[in-house]
Design a protein around this motif. Sequence first.
Motif, PDB file in Angstrom:
ATOM      1  N   UNK A 366      28.615  21.539 -29.547  1.00  0.00           N
ATOM      2  CA  UNK A 366      29.672  20.802 -28.867  1.00  0.00           C
ATOM      3  C   UNK A 366      29.087  19.549 -28.232  1.00  0.00           C
ATOM      4  N   UNK A 367      29.726  18.416 -28.481  1.00  0.00           N
ATOM      5  CA  UNK A 367      29.277  17.156 -27.889  1.00  0.00           C
ATOM      6  C   UNK A 367      30.077  16.933 -26.605  1.00  0.00           C
ATOM      7  N   UNK A 368      29.533  17.393 -25.493  1.00  0.00           N
ATOM      8  CA  UNK A 368      30.245  17.293 -24.211  1.00  0.00           C
ATOM      9  C   UNK A 368      30.258  15.863 -23.696  1.00  0.00           C
ATOM     10  N   UNK A 369      29.260  15.083 -24.067  1.00  0.00           N
ATOM     11  CA  UNK A 369      29.199  13.658 -23.746  1.00  0.00           C
ATOM     12  C   UNK A 369      28.445  12.985 -24.877  1.00  0.00           C
ATOM     13  N   UNK A 370      28.594  11.687 -25.008  1.00  0.00           N
ATOM     14  CA  UNK A 370      27.946  10.980 -26.109  1.00  0.00           C
ATOM     15  C   UNK A 370      26.441  11.230 -26.065  1.00  0.00           C
ATOM     16  N   UNK A 371      25.942  11.835 -27.147  1.00  0.00           N
ATOM     17  CA  UNK A 371      24.513  12.106 -27.235  1.00  0.00           C
ATOM     18  C   UNK A 371      24.074  13.378 -26.537  1.00  0.00           C
ATOM     19  N   UNK A 372      24.992  14.098 -25.906  1.00  0.00           N
ATOM     20  CA  UNK A 372      24.660  15.345 -25.212  1.00  0.00           C
ATOM     21  C   UNK A 372      25.341  16.498 -25.940  1.00  0.00           C
ATOM     22  N   UNK A 374      25.566  20.741 -26.856  1.00  0.00           N
ATOM     23  CA  UNK A 374      25.284  22.074 -26.339  1.00  0.00           C
ATOM     24  C   UNK A 374      25.821  23.113 -27.310  1.00  0.00           C
ATOM     25  N   UNK A 375      25.006  24.178 -27.502  1.00  0.00           N
ATOM     26  CA  UNK A 375      25.501  25.260 -28.343  1.00  0.00           C
ATOM     27  C   UNK A 375      26.494  26.105 -27.547  1.00  0.00           C
ATOM     28  N   UNK A 376      27.077  27.099 -28.201  1.00  0.00           N
ATOM     29  CA  UNK A 376      28.144  27.875 -27.575  1.00  0.00           C
ATOM     30  C   UNK A 376      27.659  28.604 -26.332  1.00  0.00           C
ATOM     31  N   UNK A 377      26.446  29.170 -26.385  1.00  0.00           N
ATOM     32  CA  UNK A 377      25.926  29.895 -25.213  1.00  0.00           C
ATOM     33  C   UNK A 377      25.694  28.942 -24.046  1.00  0.00           C
ATOM     34  N   UNK A 378      25.196  27.750 -24.344  1.00  0.00           N
ATOM     35  CA  UNK A 378      24.976  26.762 -23.280  1.00  0.00           C
ATOM     36  C   UNK A 378      26.300  26.289 -22.683  1.00  0.00           C
ATOM     37  N   UNK A 379      27.358  26.285 -23.488  1.00  0.00           N
ATOM     38  CA  UNK A 379      28.669  25.894 -22.973  1.00  0.00           C
ATOM     39  C   UNK A 379      29.174  26.896 -21.939  1.00  0.00           C
ATOM     40  N   UNK A 380      28.915  28.184 -22.183  1.00  0.00           N
ATOM     41  CA  UNK A 380      29.310  29.196 -21.200  1.00  0.00           C
ATOM     42  C   UNK A 380      28.612  28.925 -19.875  1.00  0.00           C
ATOM     43  N   UNK A 381      27.311  28.642 -19.929  1.00  0.00           N
ATOM     44  CA  UNK A 381      26.560  28.337 -18.704  1.00  0.00           C
ATOM     45  C   UNK A 381      27.114  27.096 -18.019  1.00  0.00           C
ATOM     46  N   UNK A 382      27.487  26.092 -18.820  1.00  0.00           N
ATOM     47  CA  UNK A 382      28.035  24.859 -18.251  1.00  0.00           C
ATOM     48  C   UNK A 382      29.320  25.145 -17.475  1.00  0.00           C
ATOM     49  N   UNK A 383      30.210  25.943 -18.062  1.00  0.00           N
ATOM     50  CA  UNK A 383      31.479  26.238 -17.404  1.00  0.00           C
ATOM     51  C   UNK A 383      31.273  27.074 -16.138  1.00  0.00           C
ATOM     52  N   UNK A 396      40.806  26.786 -17.032  1.00  0.00           N
ATOM     53  CA  UNK A 396      40.164  26.072 -18.134  1.00  0.00           C
ATOM     54  C   UNK A 396      41.007  26.305 -19.381  1.00  0.00           C
ATOM     55  N   UNK A 397      41.468  25.225 -19.972  1.00  0.00           N
ATOM     56  CA  UNK A 397      42.288  25.309 -21.174  1.00  0.00           C
ATOM     57  C   UNK A 397      41.427  24.983 -22.386  1.00  0.00           C
ATOM     58  N   UNK A 398      41.447  25.845 -23.365  1.00  0.00           N
ATOM     59  CA  UNK A 398      40.695  25.655 -24.619  1.00  0.00           C
ATOM     60  C   UNK A 398      39.232  25.287 -24.362  1.00  0.00           C
ATOM     61  N   UNK A 399      38.469  26.140 -23.663  1.00  0.00           N
ATOM     62  CA  UNK A 399      37.048  25.836 -23.456  1.00  0.00           C
ATOM     63  C   UNK A 399      36.243  25.890 -24.747  1.00  0.00           C
ATOM     64  N   UNK A 400      36.753  26.597 -25.755  1.00  0.00           N
ATOM     65  CA  UNK A 400      36.074  26.715 -27.051  1.00  0.00           C
ATOM     66  C   UNK A 400      37.097  26.576 -28.176  1.00  0.00           C
ATOM     67  N   UNK A 401      36.572  26.448 -29.368  1.00  0.00           N
ATOM     68  CA  UNK A 401      37.422  26.530 -30.556  1.00  0.00           C
ATOM     69  C   UNK A 401      37.937  27.965 -30.673  1.00  0.00           C
ATOM     70  N   UNK A 414      32.689  36.293 -17.673  1.00  0.00           N
ATOM     71  CA  UNK A 414      31.978  35.587 -16.602  1.00  0.00           C
ATOM     72  C   UNK A 414      32.926  34.988 -15.567  1.00  0.00           C
ATOM     73  N   UNK A 415      34.088  34.493 -16.017  1.00  0.00           N
ATOM     74  CA  UNK A 415      34.959  33.729 -15.111  1.00  0.00           C
ATOM     75  C   UNK A 415      36.380  34.259 -15.010  1.00  0.00           C
ATOM     76  N   UNK A 416      36.739  35.251 -15.807  1.00  0.00           N
ATOM     77  CA  UNK A 416      38.128  35.694 -15.878  1.00  0.00           C
ATOM     78  C   UNK A 416      38.714  36.167 -14.571  1.00  0.00           C
ATOM     79  N   UNK A 417      37.863  36.577 -13.617  1.00  0.00           N
ATOM     80  CA  UNK A 417      38.368  37.020 -12.323  1.00  0.00           C
ATOM     81  C   UNK A 417      38.381  35.897 -11.288  1.00  0.00           C
ATOM     82  N   UNK A 418      37.855  34.718 -11.656  1.00  0.00           N
ATOM     83  CA  UNK A 418      37.793  33.586 -10.726  1.00  0.00           C
ATOM     84  C   UNK A 418      38.582  32.381 -11.218  1.00  0.00           C
ATOM     85  N   UNK A 419      38.920  32.373 -12.481  1.00  0.00           N
ATOM     86  CA  UNK A 419      39.517  31.181 -13.088  1.00  0.00           C
ATOM     87  C   UNK A 419      40.353  31.627 -14.281  1.00  0.00           C
ATOM     88  N   UNK A 420      41.538  31.024 -14.450  1.00  0.00           N
ATOM     89  CA  UNK A 420      42.364  31.346 -15.603  1.00  0.00           C
ATOM     90  C   UNK A 420      41.745  30.731 -16.861  1.00  0.00           C
TER      91      UNK A 420
END
Length: 572
Positions: A366-372, A374-383, A396-401, A414-420
């Motif tokens: 996933x290209x979270x920013x130009x040139x940055x 992250x793989x799927x596991x790193x995206x979980x950590x980011x969120x 969070x709407x559509x955090x992944x494909x 990880x977040x289902x009890x703190x965030x929709x």
Amino acid sequence: MGEDSGSRSSGTARELRKLKQQAMEYYQENGVPRRLEELLNSTFYLQPADVYGHLSICSVVVPTHFEVHENALPELAEAEEAERNQAVSTAVQWVNRSLTEELQGVEPSSQVDVDHTLRTFFANKVQEEKEKKELEKNLENSTVSIPAPVIPPPPPAPPTKKKPQKQGRKETLTEKPIIPAEPAEPVFYGSMAIGAVSLAVAKTSAILGNRPLYLNIASLKHGQEEPALLTMPLLMVALISCGKSSPGKLNLMKEVICIPHPGLTTRQGVEMLLEIQKHVNRTADTPLPPKAETKKGHNGNKKGQQPITGKMTHLGCLTVNCDTIEQPLLLLQGICASLELELGTDLHLAINCAGHELMDYSRGKYEVAMGTYKNAAEMVDLYVDLISKYPAIIALIDPFRKEDSEQWDSIYNALGSRCYIIAGTASKSISKLLECGDISIPRSNGRIIKHTDQTTMSDLVEITNLIDSKKHITVLGSPDGEATDDSLVDLAVGLSVRFIKLGGPSRGEWVMKYNRLLTIEEELVQNGTLGPNEEHVFFYVNEEAEKALEAAAGELLEPVEPIFPTEVVEEP
């Protein structure tokens, strides 16, 4: 006296129905003008569903299903325009011919029967198209072709000697290959006529019954019984856009969505959002908040930091030039401070991540920013890190494909009890969800549903009942190319959805919907049918906030003039 009055009333109703039937037959025999020039010149809107009786009773405007691309290439724009024209033309033909014949003599109040007829008609059209394609395929296969010569495979390469691993260096783990994107669900040309006619029949029934559309929908949802109390949906309003179409480096936040505290009335929430939007617009010519300092003591700003751009998107929100995830959040944090609002108490946030737009398939990341990347596991950590730093983000709407089901499981755990965790584009279409009866994939707290294509009023009732039965959250969203019709608001109130997702209060198609929200809330208060939003409480509401929520819920809303002018001019 009462019997005579009742007889006269029933006789008048019969005469009215007879007149309307005669009028319909007249129009069918002699033709009805349907403003085809306006229809075919439209790029996003369709208005085929005028319901005619003795005179034109109502009309609906529905958007096409096509996504709006802010910076589309000319070739892509031309191709999509051609497809739109074909979709609209087919829908107009269905309305003018086939559907008129199918629905002849059916009472507008028989919404379930009408929707059943529409579903059957559409299923037959799909089957006809399927059989046509199979026939064409069989004809192609029957053509004799000369088989290509078989080329033997090349000999295997000699094995290479594995270099010894240097001491102290760990072997790099190979990442799992990404799952290819699923093909988009096919959209049948003309399908929007089904949803449009269903809505038009519901509006006609409401007008003939002298009651608002939202009560008609509520009765449909509750088995033809009008509920004693109705609740207003909570607002989800996109005010900032800094996704891939924005000029900054940040791609992750396609929409930064503002959610007023659930203890506020709809009017109070709209007034708050208007003030926030004014401040966002005022910052259009000022530099963004500075980036966080690095360990060396230097911040990441480029010389001559570019200001926020003043471009307004089709969603009615401002495009912001951001390079980091923190910048749009710091911007809103500063605005809240200047308005003496507390982010996370008075105002909450949601992020439309649009995960399907971020995947770089050549890299599998996933290209979270130009040139940055992250793989799927790193995206979980980011969120997880993002929600920890900014607990005001409650969705969070559509955090992944939708294909990354393992990551949906991970982020929900990880977040289902703190965030929709909400599935929008990652969700299947309403017809597919109803067909399989399963909303567990991808794993989430809620779904965004939309009235589009062949979705009937009965479909909306069924899907909301299914979502409610699973204790999930229903968000009624608007299609990408929204239309100048405020029926979406009536649907949200009648279906008792938790949230209604709208664009910013800046363009005509959105202002109409905000005005309708205010009108409905005022009507419910005057009629004494506005129910409390007891379940509209977010995860981290403390005792003080709960007391404030209960106090606010007990206050009555005084009828006042609309915030927006009744007549609006759509911005180009």
